[in-house]
Design a protein around this motif. Structure first.
Motif, PDB file in Angstrom:
ATOM      1  N   LEU A 190      97.661 -50.619 144.843  1.00 16.57           N
ATOM      2  CA  LEU A 190      96.840 -51.186 144.104  1.00 16.57           C
ATOM      3  C   LEU A 190      95.427 -50.709 144.236  1.00 16.57           C
ATOM      4  CD1 LEU A 190      98.001 -54.862 145.729  1.00 16.57           C
ATOM      5  CD2 LEU A 190      98.781 -53.506 143.570  1.00 16.57           C
ATOM      6  N   LEU A 191      94.671 -50.681 143.052  1.00 10.71           N
ATOM      7  CA  LEU A 191      93.222 -50.266 142.733  1.00 10.71           C
ATOM      8  C   LEU A 191      92.443 -51.319 143.397  1.00 10.71           C
ATOM      9  CD1 LEU A 191      93.533 -48.936 139.444  1.00 10.71           C
ATOM     10  CD2 LEU A 191      93.358 -47.673 141.477  1.00 10.71           C
ATOM     11  N   THR A 192      91.287 -51.047 144.087  1.00 14.58           N
ATOM     12  CA  THR A 192      90.648 -52.262 145.010  1.00 14.58           C
ATOM     13  C   THR A 192      89.099 -51.698 144.796  1.00 14.58           C
ATOM     14  OG1 THR A 192      92.579 -52.265 146.718  1.00 14.58           O
ATOM     15  CG2 THR A 192      90.601 -53.229 147.269  1.00 14.58           C
ATOM     16  N   ARG A 223     100.383 -51.185 150.294  1.00 13.93           N
ATOM     17  CA  ARG A 223     100.969 -52.394 150.886  1.00 13.93           C
ATOM     18  C   ARG A 223     101.852 -51.992 151.761  1.00 13.93           C
ATOM     19  NH1 ARG A 223     103.196 -55.487 147.482  1.00 13.93           N
ATOM     20  NH2 ARG A 223     103.387 -57.318 148.740  1.00 13.93           N
ATOM     21  N   THR A 224     101.972 -51.837 153.029  1.00 14.15           N
ATOM     22  CA  THR A 224     103.169 -51.609 153.959  1.00 14.15           C
ATOM     23  C   THR A 224     103.308 -52.613 154.761  1.00 14.15           C
ATOM     24  OG1 THR A 224     101.887 -50.608 155.730  1.00 14.15           O
ATOM     25  CG2 THR A 224     101.814 -49.317 153.749  1.00 14.15           C
ATOM     26  N   THR A 225     104.468 -52.462 155.569  1.00 14.96           N
ATOM     27  CA  THR A 225     104.840 -53.341 156.639  1.00 14.96           C
ATOM     28  C   THR A 225     103.985 -53.125 157.788  1.00 14.96           C
ATOM     29  OG1 THR A 225     106.517 -51.654 157.410  1.00 14.96           O
ATOM     30  CG2 THR A 225     107.443 -53.227 155.871  1.00 14.96           C
ATOM     31  N   LYS A 226     102.957 -52.368 158.011  1.00 16.60           N
ATOM     32  CA  LYS A 226     102.266 -52.099 159.034  1.00 16.60           C
ATOM     33  C   LYS A 226     100.580 -52.482 158.528  1.00 16.60           C
ATOM     34  CE  LYS A 226     104.984 -50.577 162.043  1.00 16.60           C
ATOM     35  NZ  LYS A 226     104.952 -48.957 162.407  1.00 16.60           N
ATOM     36  N   GLY A 227     100.581 -53.016 157.638  1.00 26.35           N
ATOM     37  CA  GLY A 227      99.371 -53.647 157.151  1.00 26.35           C
ATOM     38  C   GLY A 227      98.981 -52.943 155.747  1.00 26.35           C
ATOM     39  N   ASP A 228      97.871 -53.488 155.090  1.00 25.47           N
ATOM     40  CA  ASP A 228      97.222 -52.845 154.025  1.00 25.47           C
ATOM     41  C   ASP A 228      96.524 -51.627 154.415  1.00 25.47           C
ATOM     42  OD1 ASP A 228      98.422 -54.730 152.409  1.00 25.47           O
ATOM     43  OD2 ASP A 228      96.606 -55.952 152.353  1.00 25.47           O
ATOM     44  N   LEU A 229      96.904 -50.435 153.952  1.00 26.94           N
ATOM     45  CA  LEU A 229      96.290 -49.255 154.149  1.00 26.94           C
ATOM     46  C   LEU A 229      95.518 -48.575 152.958  1.00 26.94           C
ATOM     47  CD1 LEU A 229      99.156 -47.498 155.894  1.00 26.94           C
ATOM     48  CD2 LEU A 229      97.307 -49.108 156.919  1.00 26.94           C
ATOM     49  N   VAL A 230      94.350 -47.867 153.305  1.00 23.83           N
ATOM     50  CA  VAL A 230      93.433 -47.386 152.245  1.00 23.83           C
ATOM     51  C   VAL A 230      93.303 -45.841 152.256  1.00 23.83           C
ATOM     52  CG1 VAL A 230      90.908 -47.281 151.681  1.00 23.83           C
ATOM     53  CG2 VAL A 230      91.946 -49.523 152.379  1.00 23.83           C
ATOM     54  N   LEU A 231      93.558 -45.485 150.991  1.00 26.40           N
ATOM     55  CA  LEU A 231      93.418 -43.966 150.736  1.00 26.40           C
ATOM     56  C   LEU A 231      92.059 -43.932 150.037  1.00 26.40           C
ATOM     57  CD1 LEU A 231      96.417 -44.055 151.383  1.00 26.40           C
ATOM     58  CD2 LEU A 231      96.905 -42.479 149.497  1.00 26.40           C
ATOM     59  N   ASP A 232      91.324 -43.136 150.508  1.00 22.40           N
ATOM     60  CA  ASP A 232      89.834 -42.861 150.220  1.00 22.40           C
ATOM     61  C   ASP A 232      89.230 -41.652 150.134  1.00 22.40           C
ATOM     62  OD1 ASP A 232      86.855 -43.353 150.137  1.00 22.40           O
ATOM     63  OD2 ASP A 232      86.791 -44.291 151.900  1.00 22.40           O
TER      64      ASP A 232
END
Length: 205
Positions: free
Chosen positions: A141-143, A158-167
């Motif tokens: 998802l674009l954020t 969106r993962t089972t370990k939380g929302d992760l960010v690629l930056d």
């Protein structure tokens, strides 16, 4: 229009990209894979306005605009984490950060980058590369956020370990709540043309 929603609309309308003075990756604090444990999810608060340039992007790149697929988060296996880290680093190394105005002559132009791109272009290329690896669009998802008084765009996964960010500002894959940004809105899973406001962090149960 309520004051908070009006403010959000203004922020999204002026969404740009934070950048470094050298055009290289900013030395934000790095976190290891172990730090992802005990992650958090974004609490969604309802409708938000999409950044204006997003609409033209959706018309040109329908597959990348989409967030189709299962609404369940992707299980964060060791392989999946390695894919996220690899794609994040590879795109950060492949694309040279440069403003849309300098690259395309437009203030804000969302597109897959060639040699040059700004923050949302990095995010779009990362989404495209992960989809090639089999990741569902609904998890990518674009954020939009705020960084040091400037707009910034990242890819939320969106993962089972939380929302992760690629930056594009760091090669580290981080839980969104452990980044230095103030988040405002992201695409809605299931309907990529819709955006939702972002609230507080919710622990992964």
């Amino acid at each position: 229009m309520r004051p908070r929603i009006a403010l959000l609309a203004l922020l999204l309308a002026s969404a740009g990209c934070s950048s470094t003075s050298t055009g290289s990756i900013s030395p934000l604090p790095e976190r290891t894979e172990a730090s992802i444990g005990g992650g958090t999810r974004m609490q969604m608060l309802g409708h938000a306005f999409a950044p204006p340039a997003f609409h033209d992007f959706c018309n040109r790149y329908k597959a990348l605009c989409a967030t189709d697929g299962s609404l369940r988060p992707v299980e964060l296996t060791t392989r999946h984490h390695a894919e996220l880290a690899s794609v994040n680093k590879a795109v950060n190394r492949r694309v040279i950060e440069r403003s849309d105005l300098a690259t395309t002559g437009r203030e804000d132009d969302w597109r897959l980058p060639g040699k040059y791109g700004d923050c949302e272009d990095f995010a779009l290329l990362k989404k495209a590369e992960l989809m090639k690896l089999g990741w569902p669009a609904s998890a990518l998802l674009l954020t939009v956020a705020r960084s040091g008084g400037e707009g910034h765009t990242v890819l939320t996964v969106r993962t089972t370990k939380g929302d992760l960010v690629l930056d594009n500002m760091t090669d580290a894959v981080k839980d969104w709540s452990r980044t230095p940004y103030r988040y405002f809105a992201r695409q809605s899973p299931g309907n990529g043309r819709n955006w939702e406001r972002i609230g507080t962090a919710k622990p992964v149960i």
